[in-house]
Design a protein around this motif. Structure first.
Motif, PDB file in Angstrom:
ATOM      1  N   GLN A 119       0.840  -1.213   0.000  1.00 25.58           N
ATOM      2  CA  GLN A 119       0.000   0.000   0.000  1.00 25.58           C
ATOM      3  C   GLN A 119       0.863   1.246   0.000  1.00 25.58           C
ATOM      4  O   GLN A 119       0.595   2.212  -0.701  1.00 25.58           O
ATOM      5  CB  GLN A 119      -0.818   0.008   1.291  1.00 25.58           C
ATOM      6  CG  GLN A 119      -2.265  -0.286   1.138  1.00 25.58           C
ATOM      7  CD  GLN A 119      -2.981   0.031   2.450  1.00 25.58           C
ATOM      8  OE1 GLN A 119      -2.385   0.105   3.530  1.00 25.58           O
ATOM      9  NE2 GLN A 119      -4.276   0.221   2.351  1.00 25.58           N
ATOM     10  N   ASN A 134      -6.337   9.897   3.832  1.00 23.79           N
ATOM     11  CA  ASN A 134      -7.599  10.292   4.465  1.00 23.79           C
ATOM     12  C   ASN A 134      -7.544  10.476   5.985  1.00 23.79           C
ATOM     13  O   ASN A 134      -8.543  10.806   6.607  1.00 23.79           O
ATOM     14  CB  ASN A 134      -8.736   9.330   4.055  1.00 23.79           C
ATOM     15  CG  ASN A 134      -8.443   7.885   4.462  1.00 23.79           C
ATOM     16  OD1 ASN A 134      -7.586   7.653   5.319  1.00 23.79           O
ATOM     17  ND2 ASN A 134      -9.171   6.952   3.870  1.00 23.79           N
ATOM     18  N   THR A 163      -7.283   8.521   8.676  1.00 18.70           N
ATOM     19  CA  THR A 163      -8.142   7.738   9.565  1.00 18.70           C
ATOM     20  C   THR A 163      -7.443   7.324  10.865  1.00 18.70           C
ATOM     21  O   THR A 163      -8.114   7.094  11.858  1.00 18.70           O
ATOM     22  CB  THR A 163      -8.668   6.466   8.858  1.00 18.70           C
ATOM     23  OG1 THR A 163      -7.566   5.845   8.209  1.00 18.70           O
ATOM     24  CG2 THR A 163      -9.734   6.811   7.846  1.00 18.70           C
TER      25      THR A 163
HETATM   26  C1  NAG Z   1      -9.011   5.545   4.175  1.00 10.69           C
HETATM   27  O1  NAG Z   1      -8.117   4.924   3.287  1.00 10.69           O
HETATM   28  C2  NAG Z   1      -7.871   3.561   3.583  1.00 10.69           C
HETATM   29  C3  NAG Z   1      -6.774   3.072   2.690  1.00 10.69           C
HETATM   30  O2  NAG Z   1      -6.918   3.499   1.374  1.00 10.69           O
HETATM   31  C4  NAG Z   1      -9.159   2.800   3.352  1.00 10.69           C
HETATM   32  O3  NAG Z   1      -8.959   1.431   3.643  1.00 10.69           O
HETATM   33  C5  NAG Z   1     -10.206   3.359   4.302  1.00 10.69           C
HETATM   34  O4  NAG Z   1     -11.424   2.724   4.050  1.00 10.69           O
HETATM   35  C6  NAG Z   1     -10.368   4.860   4.112  1.00 10.69           C
HETATM   36  N1  NAG Z   1     -11.238   5.358   5.138  1.00 10.69           N
HETATM   37  C7  NAG Z   1     -12.174   6.264   4.927  1.00 10.69           C
HETATM   38  C8  NAG Z   1     -12.993   6.688   6.096  1.00 10.69           C
HETATM   39  O5  NAG Z   1     -12.341   6.739   3.822  1.00 10.69           O
END
Ligand code: NAG
Ligand code: NAG
Ligand code: NAG
Ligand code: NAG
Length: 341
Positions: free
Chosen positions: A105, A208, A210
């Motif tokens: 990733q 993003n 998270t």
């Molecule tokens: C943030 O990015 C990760 C990796 O690309 C993904 O797995 C995850 O679902 C995303 N989370 C949100 C809240 O978009």
């Protein structure tokens, strides 16, 4: 007719002479170069002094291994079982994600190349490694620090407001998630990962956002140029710990890790802001409150050992230390290494 003849002779002479010159210029230069190469053999780098010159320094050559790559690539990210176990133990992650998946990733997001494996007799790369010690205060080192090709800073290190003493340029900023700061577009973020989650954090912080917590709350997003992001290799991390610190301490400090990075990607290394200030106090150059000596007894690092190795590197002319107003002793430890388990 007579005139014409003279002209011809002149032209002929000129042509022959230049032919002669052309023929002999190259061999002459060649001979000169040959003699120079015999008299002054070229070093492993193009600087006056080269870190990688091993000469007959047994101490240095027993420790320095240039074939261990300091920065992670897809290829060298594959760890031996030994290295992986050691690395996972550093901050004892309970339920790590799949390391190969996370690495995959990561390299979809950041470049997969090692930009610094270009050592050779034509390269002269000079570097400043800037620790965060209070001994930078009033040092006036700013211009000197900025004059090197690479300027490596670490953790919280601010420059605004301290330019005269610490400079303004940062080409590389070494950090881990718990010490992260925003960077400008010209600076390479260099992540030191202590666990798989740190690699996940990097992906998250660049996208993003998270992940908001490791064992401490962390910055969920970090401003940095993705094209320039680099990751410290766990294999190199272990090599630093074992080969340079003989396994002392739980793991090396950020200061020592940064110094070792410089030693492997630079030809000349200047070290600033390491050690205590001139009164023996340990604090950061941006702090006004001065902490006592107990500050450096952090438990996880062997400051004594790091300091000894740093001094030995200086003795052997491998690095140049700039101690600010303090002109005795010198510690290799960056005090900015708390907040680790
Ligand atoms: C943030 O990015 C990760 C990796 O690309 C993904 O797995 C995850 O679902 C995303 N989370 C949100 C809240 O978009
Ligand atoms: C240096 O590192 C390489 C690559 O990790 C390893 O194969 C080699 O054995 C090391 N050399 C020494 C002298 O330790
Ligand atoms: C930062 O640099 C990248 C390429 O290296 C470029 O695509 C981007 O637009 C730059 N961003 C800013 C804010 O200058
Ligand atoms: C560091 O050097 C000092 C002075 O030479 C010595 O007393 C000390 O034992 C050394 N520490 C380590 C960890 O090697």
């Amino acid at each position: 007719m007579f005139l014409k003849h003279r002209t011809l002779v002149l032209v002929f002479t000129a042509v022959s002479f230049s032919t002669l010159l052309l023929t002999f210029r190259d061999p002459g230069a060649y001979l000169l170069r040959y003699a120079a190469a015999r008299l002054f053999p070229r070093g492993p780098c193009g600087c006056r002094r080269c870190v990688a010159a091993l000469r007959d320094d047994a101490w240095f050559s027993q420790r320095f291994n240039q074939s261990v790559q300091p920065l992670m690539t897809r290829e060298n990210s594959v760890l031996t079982e030994d290295t992986f176990t050691w690395w996972q133990w550093l901050q004892a992650e309970r339920h790590p994600a799949s390391y190969p998946l996370v690495v995959d990733q990561l390299f979809q997001l950041i470049p997969d190349q090692d930009r610094y494996q270009d050592a050779g007799p034509d390269r002269c790369r000079t570097c400043s490694v800037v620790g965060n010690s209070g001994n930078l205060k009033g040092s006036g080192y700013g211009a000197l620090i900025d004059s090197r090709d690479l300027v490596i800073r670490m953790n919280k290190a601010p420059t605004r407001g301290f330019q005269d003493d610490v400079g303004t340029r940062t080409t590389h900023h070494v950090m881990y998630p718990e010490s992260a700061v925003d960077l400008d577009n010209d600076t390479s973020l260099v992540l030191v990962p202590f666990k798989t989650l740190d690699l996940q954090w990097l992906v998250s912080a660049l996208t993003n956002g998270t992940i908001q917590r490791t064992y401490l709350p962390v910055k969920s997003k970090v401003q940095a140029n993705r094209e320039k992001v680099l990751v410290y290799s766990p294999t190199f991390f272990k090599y630093v710990h074992e080969s340079w610190l003989e396994g002392r301490g739980r793991y090396p400090s950020t200061g020592f890790l940064s110094l070792m990075l410089a030693l492997h990607i630079c030809d000349e290394v200047s070290v600033f802001g390491f050690g205590s200030d001139q009164y023996g106090n340990w604090h950061h150059y941006w702090e006004t409150n001065v902490l006592s000596g107990a500050f450096r007894l952090t438990g996880v690092h062997d400051g004594d050992m790091e300091s000894n190795v740093t001094l030995l590197l200086e003795d052997r002319d491998k690095i140049q230390m700039f101690r600010g107003q303090r002109d005795t002793g010198g510690q290799g430890q960056d005090p900015d290494v708390q907040g680790t388990t």
